[in-house]
Design a protein around this motif. Structure first.
Motif, short mmCIF file in Angstrom:
data_model
loop_
_atom_site.label_atom_id
_atom_site.label_comp_id
_atom_site.label_asym_id
_atom_site.label_seq_id
_atom_site.Cartn_x
_atom_site.Cartn_y
_atom_site.Cartn_z
N MET A 190 26.79 50.01 70.21
CA MET A 190 27.17 50.51 69.31
C MET A 190 28.21 51.55 69.05
SD MET A 190 26.05 48.68 66.58
CE MET A 190 26.44 49.24 65.43
N GLN A 191 29.00 52.22 70.37
CA GLN A 191 29.76 53.18 70.33
C GLN A 191 30.65 52.73 71.40
OE1 GLN A 191 28.23 56.32 69.92
NE2 GLN A 191 28.63 57.42 71.40
N ARG A 192 30.92 51.70 71.10
CA ARG A 192 32.41 50.54 71.10
C ARG A 192 32.67 51.19 70.43
NH1 ARG A 192 31.72 45.05 73.19
NH2 ARG A 192 29.94 45.33 71.61
N ARG A 193 34.68 51.35 70.22
CA ARG A 193 35.28 50.85 69.04
C ARG A 193 35.42 50.29 68.50
NH1 ARG A 193 39.62 55.03 68.20
NH2 ARG A 193 38.94 55.41 70.59
N ILE A 194 35.01 48.56 69.03
CA ILE A 194 35.32 47.57 68.46
C ILE A 194 34.15 47.40 66.62
CG2 ILE A 194 33.91 46.30 70.06
CD1 ILE A 194 36.14 43.69 68.93
N LEU A 195 33.40 48.24 67.49
CA LEU A 195 32.41 48.12 66.64
C LEU A 195 32.26 49.09 66.43
CD1 LEU A 195 28.65 47.05 68.27
CD2 LEU A 195 30.22 45.43 67.53
N ARG A 196 32.56 50.02 65.47
CA ARG A 196 33.20 50.97 64.31
C ARG A 196 33.21 50.98 63.31
NH1 ARG A 196 35.53 56.15 66.41
NH2 ARG A 196 34.26 56.41 68.63
N PRO A 197 33.66 49.75 62.82
CA PRO A 197 33.51 48.77 61.29
C PRO A 197 31.98 48.76 61.02
CG PRO A 197 35.11 47.65 62.07
CD PRO A 197 34.43 48.13 63.06
N TYR A 198 31.19 48.70 61.87
CA TYR A 198 29.54 49.00 62.32
C TYR A 198 29.02 49.80 61.58
CZ TYR A 198 29.28 43.38 62.73
OH TYR A 198 29.40 42.62 63.01
N ASN A 199 29.35 51.08 63.07
CA ASN A 199 28.98 52.03 62.39
C ASN A 199 29.35 52.73 60.91
OD1 ASN A 199 28.05 53.74 65.16
ND2 ASN A 199 29.07 51.68 65.55
N TYR A 200 30.46 52.21 60.41
CA TYR A 200 30.96 52.88 59.03
C TYR A 200 29.56 52.53 58.16
CZ TYR A 200 35.33 54.99 61.71
OH TYR A 200 36.09 54.89 62.12
N TYR A 201 29.91 51.15 57.85
CA TYR A 201 29.09 50.58 56.95
C TYR A 201 27.26 51.46 57.16
CZ TYR A 201 25.69 47.37 55.12
OH TYR A 201 25.06 46.46 54.07
N PHE A 202 26.59 51.40 58.35
CA PHE A 202 25.10 51.56 58.31
C PHE A 202 25.27 52.84 57.50
CE2 PHE A 202 24.54 48.16 61.31
CZ PHE A 202 23.54 47.16 60.93
N ILE A 203 26.34 54.00 58.22
CA ILE A 203 26.75 54.84 58.13
C ILE A 203 26.29 55.36 56.88
CG2 ILE A 203 27.41 57.51 58.35
CD1 ILE A 203 28.19 56.82 61.49
N ARG A 204 27.22 54.75 56.33
CA ARG A 204 27.70 54.33 54.93
C ARG A 204 26.42 54.71 53.50
NH1 ARG A 204 31.82 51.84 54.03
NH2 ARG A 204 30.60 49.71 53.58
N GLN A 205 26.16 53.24 54.09
CA GLN A 205 23.98 52.88 53.06
C GLN A 205 23.24 53.57 53.58
OE1 GLN A 205 24.01 49.94 52.24
NE2 GLN A 205 25.90 50.01 51.53
N LEU A 206 23.26 54.43 54.76
CA LEU A 206 22.00 55.44 54.86
C LEU A 206 22.17 57.02 54.38
CD1 LEU A 206 21.19 54.59 58.60
CD2 LEU A 206 19.54 54.20 56.62
N MET A 207 23.60 57.36 54.23
CA MET A 207 24.19 58.40 53.43
C MET A 207 23.21 58.23 52.30
SD MET A 207 23.94 60.11 56.28
CE MET A 207 24.33 61.45 55.26
N SER A 208 24.06 57.52 51.50
CA SER A 208 23.39 56.57 50.55
C SER A 208 22.66 56.63 49.96
CB SER A 208 24.59 55.70 49.93
OG SER A 208 24.13 54.45 50.18
N ARG A 209 21.66 56.19 50.61
CA ARG A 209 20.17 55.88 50.53
C ARG A 209 19.00 57.65 51.04
NH1 ARG A 209 20.33 49.62 51.50
NH2 ARG A 209 22.34 48.47 49.81
N ILE A 210 19.21 58.19 51.05
CA ILE A 210 18.62 59.62 51.53
C ILE A 210 17.58 59.89 50.53
CG2 ILE A 210 17.89 61.74 52.71
CD1 ILE A 210 21.50 61.45 54.21
N PRO A 211 16.27 59.59 50.51
CA PRO A 211 15.48 59.92 49.62
C PRO A 211 15.30 61.06 48.57
CG PRO A 211 14.52 58.52 51.38
CD PRO A 211 15.34 59.30 51.70
N PRO A 212 15.16 61.61 47.51
CA PRO A 212 15.55 62.55 47.16
C PRO A 212 14.35 64.05 47.72
CG PRO A 212 14.46 61.59 45.05
CD PRO A 212 14.87 61.19 46.19
N GLY A 213 13.48 63.84 48.16
CA GLY A 213 12.29 64.45 49.26
C GLY A 213 12.90 64.57 50.26
#
Length: 331
Positions: A190-213
């Motif tokens: 996943m460190q490969r430059r060609i897969l940066r869009p996948y990184n952005y997608y997963f990071i955006r999804q995960l950071m927006s769904r961090i539980p309040p707890g």
């Protein structure tokens, strides 16, 4: 050795290649449209997972109860979870779709993050299902990160590293679809430059769904104070590992990878993967890379992407394979 053979697969002519096959699966499918009962399963540390049960009419006490496990950033309402639940329900299977800790309806019930090593959470879910259906045959179909979790769980039980649950003999078979069983290898990929869009997608999804707890924790506040991660490796180093008790990302990968446990799997198991998966490198499934239990049947399709497998009729070949695996006459 397991002699199971899947139906043939030809990819859709307009969805050629791993990237298109992967992207084709994110289309929303709408609500399940079946009567559903929710079960909250408390975990030993105070968090919880949630099970969404759909039970066919006249389901026999000794019928199949199937746990469906989602992947990274997924939940019970992910398109593949809805699709598989409908298919198995109509074939007479009692289906339980899980929300892992902090996901879906378990979002407000967690002070800890879910991650690839949360095998105990699946054991707790199966404990609960066994209590609801004590005479049932049990099955697990787990996608991506969930696949790593169930392989790790069953392998650790098979080796004696974890205690054998009372229901373990009822576990008829399992399936892991595109599991990232070598987390370090997948992270390097996943460190490969060609897969940066996948990184952005997963990071955006995960950071927006961090539980309040989790957000209320002091260590989360310290983690969020630094720069936003740009890759999943950076996210694991900055958040997943320290917030989950690991020294760093490499320590997390080493202790959570199912690859260390697959030789001890004793339950008939299907591992389904694709050569053109952009997320999980196909060499993770090479016989030369790991010691594989004879209880595991590996099927590596030439095409399919990451949990795609869209065939020439725009149906999902994976669904047919899973139906044959769990409902067929033999292995």
């Amino acid at each position: 050795m397991i002699s199971f053979q899947p139906p043939s697969f030809q990819q859709h002519r307009l969805l050629r290649g791993g990237h298109l096959q992967t992207l084709a699966t994110v289309t929303p499918t709408g609500p399940i449209g079946l009567p559903t009962q929710k079960h909250t399963v408390e975990l030993p540390d105070g968090d919880a997972v949630v099970l969404h049960e759909t039970c066919p009419r006249d389901w026999p006490d000794d019928g199949l109860s199937l746990l469906l496990v989602h992947g990274l950033s997924g939940c019970h309402a992910a398109p593949y979870m809805i699709r598989l639940a409908k298919r198995f329900h109509h074939q007479g299977v009692r289906v339980f779709r899980i929300d892992m800790r902090g996901c879906g309806d378990a979002f407000g019930l967690a002070k800890q993050l879910t991650h690839a090593g949360r095998s105990d959470d699946l054991i707790a879910a199966l404990d609960a299902i066994s209590g609801l259906a004590p005479h049932s045959r049990l099955g697990v179909a787990a996608v991506s990160l969930g696949g790593n979790q169930i392989l790790r769980a069953v392998g650790r039980i098979g080796s004696g590293a974890d205690p054998r649950p009372a229901w373990f003999d009822q576990l008829d078979r399992i399936a892991a679809i595109c599991p990232p069983l070598d987390l370090s290898r997948c992270s390097n990929n996943m460190q490969r430059r060609i897969l940066r869009p996948y990184n952005y997608y997963f990071i955006r999804q995960l950071m927006s769904r961090i539980p309040p707890g989790v957000r209320e924790r002091a260590d989360f506040a310290a983690s969020i104070a630094t720069n936003r991660p740009r890759t999943l490796r950076e996210l694991d180093d900055q958040f997943t590992a320290p917030l989950s008790g690991f020294a760093d990302a490499l320590d997390y990968y080493e202790k959570s990878s199912a690859a260390h446990h697959i030789e001890s799997v004793t339950v008939p198991t299907l591992v389904l993967a694709a050569e053109d998966d952009p997320v999980v490198p196909v060499d993770c499934f090479d016989e030369s890379k790991h010691r594989w239990s004879p209880a595991i049947k590996r099927i590596v399709s030439k095409h399919g992407g990451h949990v795609g497998f869209i065939d020439r009729n725009r149906n999902c070949w994976m669904d047919r394979v899973l139906a044959d695996w769990f409902l067929g006459d033999g292995c």
